[in-house]
Design a protein around this motif. Structure first.
Motif, PDB file in Angstrom:
ATOM      1  N   PRO A  45      -7.210  11.350   1.638  1.00 28.13           N
ATOM      2  CA  PRO A  45      -6.624  10.294   0.806  1.00 28.13           C
ATOM      3  C   PRO A  45      -6.107  10.882  -0.506  1.00 28.13           C
ATOM      4  CG  PRO A  45      -9.017  10.182   0.739  1.00 28.13           C
ATOM      5  CD  PRO A  45      -8.666  11.251   1.722  1.00 28.13           C
ATOM      6  N   SER A  75      -9.816   6.288   7.529  1.00 28.54           N
ATOM      7  CA  SER A  75      -9.691   5.246   6.517  1.00 28.54           C
ATOM      8  C   SER A  75     -10.861   4.275   6.594  1.00 28.54           C
ATOM      9  CB  SER A  75      -8.383   4.483   6.720  1.00 28.54           C
ATOM     10  OG  SER A  75      -8.255   3.426   5.801  1.00 28.54           O
ATOM     11  N   SER A 130      -1.525  -3.631  -0.959  1.00 29.76           N
ATOM     12  CA  SER A 130      -1.380  -2.281  -1.517  1.00 29.76           C
ATOM     13  C   SER A 130      -1.163  -1.278  -0.381  1.00 29.76           C
ATOM     14  CB  SER A 130      -2.617  -1.907  -2.340  1.00 29.76           C
ATOM     15  OG  SER A 130      -3.747  -1.812  -1.508  1.00 29.76           O
ATOM     16  N   TRP A 152      -1.605   9.322   1.999  1.00 33.65           N
ATOM     17  CA  TRP A 152      -2.476  10.327   2.614  1.00 33.65           C
ATOM     18  C   TRP A 152      -1.744  11.660   2.723  1.00 33.65           C
ATOM     19  CZ3 TRP A 152      -7.273   8.355   3.843  1.00 33.65           C
ATOM     20  CH2 TRP A 152      -7.364   6.970   3.929  1.00 33.65           C
ATOM     21  N   GLN A 189      -1.652   2.827   0.981  1.00 31.41           N
ATOM     22  CA  GLN A 189      -2.463   4.009   0.791  1.00 31.41           C
ATOM     23  C   GLN A 189      -1.631   5.236   1.142  1.00 31.41           C
ATOM     24  OE1 GLN A 189      -3.856   1.114   2.395  1.00 31.41           O
ATOM     25  NE2 GLN A 189      -4.366   0.786   0.269  1.00 31.41           N
ATOM     26  N   SER A 198      -3.896   8.675  -2.960  1.00 32.89           N
ATOM     27  CA  SER A 198      -3.907   7.598  -3.939  1.00 32.89           C
ATOM     28  C   SER A 198      -3.464   6.302  -3.274  1.00 32.89           C
ATOM     29  CB  SER A 198      -2.984   7.932  -5.106  1.00 32.89           C
ATOM     30  OG  SER A 198      -1.648   8.018  -4.641  1.00 32.89           O
ATOM     31  N   ALA A 199      -3.408   5.275  -4.079  1.00 35.14           N
ATOM     32  CA  ALA A 199      -2.911   3.978  -3.613  1.00 35.14           C
ATOM     33  C   ALA A 199      -1.655   3.642  -4.397  1.00 35.14           C
ATOM     34  CB  ALA A 199      -3.958   2.893  -3.818  1.00 35.14           C
TER      35      ALA A 199
END
Length: 154
Positions: free
Chosen positions: A57, A16, A41, A45, A43, A59-60
């Motif tokens: 990754p 990250s 926010s 994975w 994250q 998305s968020a």
């Protein structure tokens, strides 16, 4: 949960670009959820197949008040649909479905008291602990905000 040296090992570098203050495995999936500064926010994975240790990754998960809030505390659940409970204070507790990223619960604002931790007790009951030591319970089936379960110690 995930255990270092058993489930993952960082030999060099990391996965990250932002600090990871909390990392939770989403039960029944190969997904991880992390949180950390600079905002609240989350994250999302993907852990690769067994023949590879790559964490990619996806998305968020943006929160409604992601700006200006401290990093979110998180807890995961393997109820009917995989969910993540997250928030940094009592007035921004949310439950989000991981796969659809749909917000399925938001506690009514009751206080801006900062959270130290939160947890699912079962699929509809939440335990919230404030930095002051105050314990609160929330039931996702009941409208309204969290209820004080025990006052903060003197």
């Amino acid at each position: 949960g995930l255990c270092p040296e058993r489930d993952f090992k960082v030999e060099c570098g990391g996965f990250s670009e932002r600090p990871v203050y909390s990392l939770k495995h989403v039960p029944g999936t190969s997904l991880l959820v992390t949180s950390g500064p600079p905002d609240s926010s989350l994250q999302l994975w993907q852990v690769s197949a067994e023949d590879s240790d790559v964490i990619k990754p996806l998305s968020a998960i943006l929160t409604e008040d992601a700006t200006g809030q401290p990093w979110a505390k998180i807890a995961t659940s393997s109820a009917k649909t995989s969910c993540v409970l997250h928030g940094s204070s009592l007035n921004n507790i949310q439950i989000t479905e991981v796969e659809s990223r749909k917000n399925v619960y938001r506690a009514a604002p009751s206080s801006s008291e900062e959270l130290s931790c939160l947890e699912f007790l079962d699929c509809s009951t939440l335990l919230l602990c404030c930095s002051s030591g105050q314990l609160c319970l929330a039931d996702t089936r009941q409208p309204g905000g969290p209820w004080e379960a025990a006052p903060a110690p003197p």
